[in-house]
Write a protein that holds these residues in place. Structure first.
Motif, PDB file in Angstrom:
ATOM      1  N   GLY A   1       4.291   9.445  -3.274  1.00 33.95           N
ATOM      2  CA  GLY A   1       3.826   8.220  -2.632  1.00 33.95           C
ATOM      3  C   GLY A   1       4.563   6.996  -3.153  1.00 33.95           C
TER       4      GLY A   1
ATOM      5  N   GLU B   1       0.832  -1.199   0.000  1.00 30.87           N
ATOM      6  CA  GLU B   1       0.000   0.000   0.000  1.00 30.87           C
ATOM      7  C   GLU B   1       0.867   1.250   0.000  1.00 30.87           C
ATOM      8  OE1 GLU B   1      -2.888   0.052   3.128  1.00 30.87           O
ATOM      9  OE2 GLU B   1      -4.169   1.423   1.993  1.00 30.87           O
ATOM     10  N   MET B   2       0.369   2.278  -0.670  1.00 28.68           N
ATOM     11  CA  MET B   2       1.070   3.574  -0.631  1.00 28.68           C
ATOM     12  C   MET B   2       0.035   4.681  -0.591  1.00 28.68           C
ATOM     13  SD  MET B   2       2.399   3.637  -4.569  1.00 28.68           S
ATOM     14  CE  MET B   2       1.459   2.775  -5.789  1.00 28.68           C
ATOM     15  N   LYS B   3       0.520   5.880  -0.300  1.00 30.06           N
ATOM     16  CA  LYS B   3      -0.393   7.020  -0.250  1.00 30.06           C
ATOM     17  C   LYS B   3      -0.638   7.532  -1.658  1.00 30.06           C
ATOM     18  CE  LYS B   3       0.804   8.647   4.347  1.00 30.06           C
ATOM     19  NZ  LYS B   3       2.083   9.106   4.918  1.00 30.06           N
ATOM     20  N   ASP B   4      -1.890   7.901  -1.952  1.00 30.58           N
ATOM     21  CA  ASP B   4      -2.221   8.455  -3.264  1.00 30.58           C
ATOM     22  C   ASP B   4      -1.926   9.945  -3.244  1.00 30.58           C
ATOM     23  OD1 ASP B   4      -3.179   9.037  -5.750  1.00 30.58           O
ATOM     24  OD2 ASP B   4      -5.301   8.916  -5.167  1.00 30.58           O
TER      25      ASP B   4
ATOM     26  N   THR C   1     -10.137   5.029   0.505  1.00 33.60           N
ATOM     27  CA  THR C   1      -9.088   5.275   1.493  1.00 33.60           C
ATOM     28  C   THR C   1      -8.050   6.275   0.993  1.00 33.60           C
ATOM     29  OG1 THR C   1      -7.918   3.397   0.625  1.00 33.60           O
ATOM     30  CG2 THR C   1      -9.302   2.996   2.551  1.00 33.60           C
ATOM     31  N   LYS C   2      -8.271   6.825  -0.189  1.00 38.04           N
ATOM     32  CA  LYS C   2      -7.303   7.753  -0.794  1.00 38.04           C
ATOM     33  C   LYS C   2      -5.897   7.154  -0.782  1.00 38.04           C
ATOM     34  CE  LYS C   2      -9.487  12.021  -0.982  1.00 38.04           C
ATOM     35  NZ  LYS C   2      -9.511  13.411  -1.018  1.00 38.04           N
ATOM     36  N   SER C   3      -5.849   5.842  -0.981  1.00 42.12           N
ATOM     37  CA  SER C   3      -4.540   5.197  -1.031  1.00 42.12           C
ATOM     38  C   SER C   3      -4.391   4.502  -2.386  1.00 42.12           C
ATOM     39  CB  SER C   3      -4.388   4.203   0.119  1.00 42.12           C
ATOM     40  OG  SER C   3      -5.320   3.150  -0.059  1.00 42.12           O
TER      41      SER C   3
END
Lengths: 143, 438
Positions: free
Chosen positions: A82, A75-78, A108-110
């Motif tokens: 990121g 998982e990473m941040k969008d 989740t804005k991810s």
């Protein structure tokens, strides 16, 4: 364990369309896709779908050269940077990969990064030792 | 006076004296043949004995010999002499089934060299020439067969071997090559390398003659080669069962290939009825060796389709002319100078578990070069999604086919079901070469 559906595809008109038709008939939803083209007149189509086993069986029944390929999802941040932040950790874990693609998860804005690595078990171990969380199947295939 | 013929007494004699010689030599050939286990059994059964031929038409009473007979009696079934007398063998390629092997004693090698020299002389090659033989040496007859002929004729020979175009060009320039022998499809590639090196064979070499053969080609291809190199290109015909090169050759009139009838008895038959066809009509070429001791072959069915060109040649030679080979009565094809049976390719593929038994061979001309494309279906249950494995498989199939047939194929992996399933006999070879030969 999470899987991608890999398909051997000739680079000819109508061949990709035949695949999507089979998937549509079996109500498979495609999350991400990538095609590795080669200079030999064929390529490999990699699909991340909501139900890989079902997709595999449906394609296999139609005589398609198809394989389930184990993958690792992280998982990473969008947001800007990121992917870089994530790849930095992957590099620190000394994990190399052959193919990768990503997708965004709206709620989740991810975003998730999907890696095709030569040695799954070893890569998973190294990534976890470096504090990276391997995503579970539901999160990878889900909406 | 300048010599016009290599062997005037044999080349421009009369048909009647040629026929007399043929009868004499056929009886002698039977005398040798009957010493071999194969013909001994066959002739005894059929009551054939040396000296029984009184007129040449009686040859039609003798049985045919086929490639299968050669294979079935591999390796020594056709040998007439003890091995001590044998000095060389040439053999077909291949690891599937028995190869076709031909043995020669010293007489045979000398006779072959003489026919080869006669052939080259008839195409205008002289002992003052520098002759570069761009042909594989070894079991393939185009190397040593030409080499001995070039030497018998007295040229300065350059046994260059096949391939390595830059080196070929350097040899031509260093030693002032005037004549070269190569397969026609290679010459297109060689010309490209000349262009890459900013050289023009017309200006930068002393070439005046090319000898082309071992591969079917059209008149248009010949003319293209002649224009590219600014030379005369002469068609050479031979087959390993009849020694190799030097069986039939064009003279400077380039109107058909004189087949050396003092060394080979020639028949053209209808492959269905096995009856002779009149001069001018196409049929299967059947040949009998008339001057070979170690391994004579009687009425050998070559499977090549051609015709006798009626009428006399302006050059004065009495040896009749055959036309270009227009096809085969079996499924063999010739690519890059190599004889290939689809069964050989099938044999290779069957041993590779990752591929199915469905394949298609397409022969096509790419930039003047004939290529053999082999499409192979990948077995779905083997596929793992790994691109490297597929690349590896492609390389493996390419190498194994090349090892088997000596010509390098272009291997293409295709999806299961891609290759059309034929009803009845499967079509395995599609010939799309633009040489007009089907």
């Amino acid at each position: 364990m999470a899987y991608e559906v890999s398909i051997f595809l000739e680079n000819k008109i109508g061949h990709f369309e035949r695949i999507t038709q089979i998937l549509k008939k079996n109500e498979i939803n495609i999350r991400t896709m990538s095609i590795n083209d080669t200079s030999n007149g064929w390529g490999i189509l990699n699909l991340l779908v909501n139900n890989p086993q079902k997709a595999y069986k449906a394609l296999e029944a139609e005589g398609v050269s198809v394989a389930l390929k184990e993958i690792i999802a992280l998982e990473m941040k969008d947001e800007s940077g990121g992917l870089h932040d994530l790849l930095l950790k992957v590099a620190q874990a000394k994990v190399n990969f052959n193919n990768a693609n990503g997708r965004i998860i709206q709620e989740t804005k991810s975003a998730i990064l999907i890696l095709d690595v030569p040695d799954i078990a070893d890569s998973q171990k190294k990534l976890m030792e470096n504090g990276l969380q391997i995503l579970d199947d539901e999160k990878i295939y889900g909406n | 006076m300048m010599k016009e013929y290599w062997q005037e007494e044999l080349e421009v004699s009369s048909r009647s004296s040629l026929e007399k010689l043929q009868i004499e030599r056929l009886n002698k050939t039977i005398e040798y043949a009957i010493q071999s286990p194969y013909y001994n059994k066959l002739f005894n059964k059929k009551g054939i004995s040396p000296g029984s031929i009184k007129n040449i038409a009686q040859i039609q009473d003798l049985p045919f010999t086929t490639k299968q007979d050669l294979r079935n009696n591999f390796p020594y079934g056709f040998l007439t002499l003890p091995k001590k007398e044998i000095i060389r063998l040439h053999s077909s390629s291949g690891t599937t089934g028995n190869p076709t092997v031909i043995f020669h004693n010293r007489h045979d090698i000398n006779s072959w060299a003489n026919l080869m020299a006669r052939s080259l002389f008839c195409a205008g090659v002289r002992d003052t020439d520098v002759f570069q033989n761009i042909s594989g040496y070894g079991l393939f007859t185009g190397g040593l067969g030409f080499q001995y002929g070039i030497e018998a004729l007295g040229c300065l020979s350059i046994p260059a071997g096949a391939g390595n175009s830059k080196r070929q060009i350097k040899l031509m320039q260093d030693y002032g090559t005037t004549v070269a022998h190569a397969i026609p499809s290679y010459l297109g590639r060689l010309y490209e390398v000349f262009e890459q090196e900013n050289l023009d064979p017309k200006k930068n070499t002393q070439l005046h003659t090319l000898v082309i053969g071992a591969e079917p080609h059209t008149e248009e291809q010949r003319q293209r080669i002649e224009a590219m190199f600014g030379v005369k290109a002469y068609n050479s015909f031979g087959l390993s069962e009849m020694n190799g090169p030097g069986v039939a050759f064009e003279c400077t009139y380039q109107s058909g290939l004189h087949i050396w009838e003092d060394a080979f008895y020639v028949e053209i038959i209808d492959p269905e009825t096995l009856q002779p066809v009149p001069d001018g009509e196409y049929g299967e070429l059947v040949m009998t060796t008339l001057d070979r001791e170690a391994m004579p072959l009687i009425r050998y069915r070559t499977r090549d389709i051609t015709r006798i060109i009626p009428g006399k040649c302006k050059c004065g030679r009495v040896h009749r002319r055959i036309d270009r080979i227009t096809g085969r009565t079996d499924d063999m094809f010739i690519i890059k100078g190599c004889n290939v049976f689809p069964m050989q390719i099938e044999g290779v593929l069957l041993k590779i578990p990752e591929v199915g038994s469905d394949y298609l061979i397409t022969l096509e001309t790419v930039n003047d070069v004939d290529e053999m494309v082999v499409e192979v279906e990948v077995k779905p249950n083997w596929f793992s999604g790994d691109i490297r494995k597929l690349d590896q498989l492609t390389k493996q199939i390419t190498t194994q086919i090349r090892d088997e047939v000596l010509a390098k194929p272009i291997v293409k992996l295709v999806e299961k079901g891609s290759i059309p399933r034929a009803e009845g006999k499967a079509v395995r070879v599609a010939d799309k070469r633009n040489n007009g030969l089907k």
